[in-house]
Design a protein around this motif. Structure first.
Motif, short mmCIF file in Angstrom:
data_model
loop_
_atom_site.label_atom_id
_atom_site.label_comp_id
_atom_site.label_asym_id
_atom_site.label_seq_id
_atom_site.Cartn_x
_atom_site.Cartn_y
_atom_site.Cartn_z
N GLY A 113 0.33 -0.99 0.11
CA GLY A 113 0.02 0.00 -0.02
C GLY A 113 0.60 1.07 -0.39
N ASP A 114 0.35 2.11 -1.12
CA ASP A 114 0.95 3.48 -1.05
C ASP A 114 0.08 4.91 -1.16
OD1 ASP A 114 2.20 5.58 -1.89
OD2 ASP A 114 3.30 5.32 -2.93
N GLU A 115 0.44 5.91 0.35
CA GLU A 115 -0.82 6.44 0.38
C GLU A 115 -1.12 7.45 -0.72
OE1 GLU A 115 -0.58 8.37 3.94
OE2 GLU A 115 -0.85 7.21 5.69
N ALA A 116 0.41 7.33 -1.65
CA ALA A 116 -0.23 8.01 -2.84
C ALA A 116 -1.13 7.76 -3.97
CB ALA A 116 1.33 8.83 -3.09
N ASN A 117 -0.92 6.49 -4.00
CA ASN A 117 -1.90 5.77 -5.45
C ASN A 117 -2.11 5.08 -4.88
OD1 ASN A 117 -2.20 5.20 -7.69
ND2 ASN A 117 -0.55 3.92 -7.63
N ILE A 118 -3.07 5.13 -3.85
CA ILE A 118 -3.55 3.88 -2.48
C ILE A 118 -4.86 3.14 -3.52
CG2 ILE A 118 -5.42 5.33 -2.50
CD1 ILE A 118 -3.84 3.04 0.56
N ASP A 128 -15.76 2.14 8.90
CA ASP A 128 -16.67 3.41 9.04
C ASP A 128 -16.41 4.11 7.54
OD1 ASP A 128 -13.85 3.59 9.09
OD2 ASP A 128 -13.85 4.56 11.38
N ASP A 129 -15.59 3.62 6.87
CA ASP A 129 -14.70 4.03 5.00
C ASP A 129 -13.33 4.59 5.05
OD1 ASP A 129 -16.95 2.74 3.59
OD2 ASP A 129 -18.62 4.85 4.13
N THR A 130 -13.06 4.27 6.62
CA THR A 130 -11.73 5.15 6.58
C THR A 130 -10.84 3.98 6.29
OG1 THR A 130 -11.39 4.04 8.44
CG2 THR A 130 -11.41 6.70 9.03
N VAL A 131 -10.10 4.49 5.14
CA VAL A 131 -8.67 3.29 4.35
C VAL A 131 -7.31 3.62 4.49
CG1 VAL A 131 -7.46 3.05 1.94
CG2 VAL A 131 -10.10 3.83 1.95
N ALA A 132 -6.61 2.25 5.24
CA ALA A 132 -5.31 2.68 5.55
C ALA A 132 -4.91 1.51 4.75
CB ALA A 132 -4.94 1.34 6.67
N PRO A 133 -3.12 1.95 4.26
CA PRO A 133 -2.09 0.98 3.56
C PRO A 133 -2.06 -0.88 4.12
CG PRO A 133 -1.32 3.24 4.07
CD PRO A 133 -2.40 2.59 4.75
N LEU A 171 -4.49 -10.26 9.41
CA LEU A 171 -4.14 -9.02 8.96
C LEU A 171 -4.09 -8.39 11.13
CD1 LEU A 171 -8.22 -7.91 7.31
CD2 LEU A 171 -5.22 -7.74 6.47
N VAL A 172 -3.03 -7.40 10.52
CA VAL A 172 -2.76 -7.44 11.88
C VAL A 172 -2.31 -5.92 11.90
CG1 VAL A 172 -0.39 -6.91 13.69
CG2 VAL A 172 -1.02 -9.40 12.88
N ASP A 173 -3.36 -4.92 13.00
CA ASP A 173 -2.82 -3.67 12.50
C ASP A 173 -2.32 -2.68 14.17
OD1 ASP A 173 -4.10 -0.91 11.96
OD2 ASP A 173 -5.55 -1.21 12.56
N PRO A 174 -1.10 -3.20 14.16
CA PRO A 174 0.28 -1.99 14.52
C PRO A 174 -0.88 -1.35 15.64
CG PRO A 174 1.02 -3.27 12.88
CD PRO A 174 -0.71 -3.23 12.08
N SER A 175 -0.41 -0.22 16.57
CA SER A 175 -1.16 0.09 17.18
C SER A 175 -0.77 1.56 17.04
CB SER A 175 -0.87 0.26 18.96
OG SER A 175 0.13 0.06 19.45
N ASN A 176 1.15 0.91 16.63
CA ASN A 176 1.95 2.48 16.40
C ASN A 176 1.68 2.80 15.04
OD1 ASN A 176 3.41 0.25 15.69
ND2 ASN A 176 5.04 1.11 17.23
N SER A 177 1.42 2.28 14.09
CA SER A 177 1.62 2.37 12.57
C SER A 177 0.17 2.70 11.89
CB SER A 177 2.02 1.16 11.94
OG SER A 177 2.25 1.28 11.10
N GLU A 178 0.30 3.96 11.31
CA GLU A 178 -0.91 4.08 10.02
C GLU A 178 -1.25 2.82 8.80
OE1 GLU A 178 -0.63 7.32 8.39
OE2 GLU A 178 -0.51 8.27 10.31
N GLU A 179 0.26 1.68 9.34
CA GLU A 179 -0.81 1.00 8.12
C GLU A 179 -0.37 -0.67 9.09
OE1 GLU A 179 3.30 0.41 6.84
OE2 GLU A 179 3.94 2.12 5.06
N VAL A 180 -1.39 -1.46 7.78
CA VAL A 180 -1.65 -2.93 8.58
C VAL A 180 -1.21 -3.98 8.07
CG1 VAL A 180 -3.74 -4.12 8.34
CG2 VAL A 180 -4.35 -1.95 8.21
N ASN A 181 -0.74 -4.97 8.41
CA ASN A 181 0.34 -5.86 7.48
C ASN A 181 -0.73 -6.37 7.51
OD1 ASN A 181 2.96 -4.77 8.96
ND2 ASN A 181 2.92 -5.10 10.37
#
Length: 324
Positions: A113-118, A128-133, A171-181
């Protein structure tokens, strides 16, 4: 019959191949390799988009047939895994000719994932329609992630495989990152000729009883997580989804499935696809909403457990209900 849904826009090109042996008429003996993807869904997201760039398979003799998974415009194929659940399959490559034999690994190259070309890279869309790389980690920081599955065999003739993504484990959503692994520990490679499905229902009464008995873990918002977990038949004390680093413990689930209301039948149904013949344990829980694959959580209880046997050539059917 498994549903193999092939995308007409895919360009699956064999770039390198290895030679096969010959039969008595000196005709080359070949394997036809087909690969699709499917998933077991997770409850807190509405879409999991994975951008597939290529598939590589590594033969024992060192040859590495490589298949591009690209659209007609040359872009990586985008697959929303949430649209292909249970036994539904999205076809990545179809009937590519390779040498039969033992293969050391299969590797799926994923565009991270790349936020510049998500929209054209891997990403997750929450309820809730939010998006994460969405990112698959690997040593090289080049925007490509690798999912590698070791040791499989291609026989002479047709071979249909599926990469099964168990998103509860992956799917792992680290608390200190804006990315999902996206972790490979929850991904299986299965031969469709050797697997069946487990389908079933959970009664309203059992689900209500489970919620009543687990009020201490009731969610502040949203609903209880109703799910079934599949375990090896020789597991004595089945545990939750905990994955210790890159290794899933022997007493952790092999696969999972959400329990979903079928509006047509009025039944609470589940389906676990691509299960090899053998003996298993199947457990129902209403605590899936607190089950974190990164944490060994004693609060996650399995409310009902039963044995199930999967027989070659037959789908298994299981009903969870209160005791008579």
């Amino acid at each position: 019959m498994k549903k193999l849904l092939l995308a007409t826009a895919i360009s699956a090109t064999l770039l390198t191949g290895c030679g096969g042996s010959s039969d008595d008429n000196n005709e080359p003996m070949t394997a036809q390799f087909t690969l699709g993807v499917s998933d077991a869904p997770v409850s807190n997201v509405k879409a999991v988009w994975v951008a597939f760039d290529s598939i590589i398979i590594n033969a024992a003799d060192g040859e590495r047939p490589t298949f591009e998974t690209r659209t007609a415009e040359g872009e990586p194929v985008m697959v929303n895994l949430m649209e292909f659940t249970g036994s539904d399959v999205f076809g990545l490559i179809n009937d590519e000719v390779v040498a039969p034999g033992e293969y050391q690994w299969l590797r799926a190259n994923i565009v991270n994932g790349d936020e510049a070309n998500i929209e054209m890279t891997s990403h997750v869309v929450y309820n809730d329609d939010t998006v994460a790389p969405l990112v698959v980690n690997r040593k090289n920081n080049d925007g490509i992630g690798e999912i590698q599955i070791n040791d499989f065999t291609l026989a002479v003739g047709e071979n249909e495989f599926v990469l099964e993504f168990d998103l509860k484990k992956s799917l792992v959503d680290p608390s200190n990152s804006e990315e999902v692994n996206l972790k490979p520990t929850g991904i299986r490679l299965e031969n469709l000729a050797e697997v069946e499905d487990i389908e079933g229902t959970v009664s309203e009464t059992l689900m209500a009883n489970c919620e009543t008995d687990n009020l201490d873990i009731a969610p502040e918002t949203g609903a209880f997580g109703h799910a079934v977990y599949l375990y090896s038949g020789d597991v004595v004390e089945p545990k939750d989804l905990y994955v210790d680093g890159e290794v899933s413990p022997a007493d952790a689930p092999i696969a999972t499935a959400n329990v979903v209301m079928n509006e047509e039948t009025g039944m609470n149904e589940f389906e676990i696809g691509f299960v090899a013949a053998g003996s298993y344990k199947l457990a129902y829980t209403c605590a899936a909403h607190i089950d974190d694959a990164e944490v060994l959580d004693e609060a996650v209880t399995l409310y009902s457990i039963q044995d199930v046997t999967v027989v070659a050539g037959e789908d298994a059917n299981v009903t969870f209900d209160i005791a008579e």
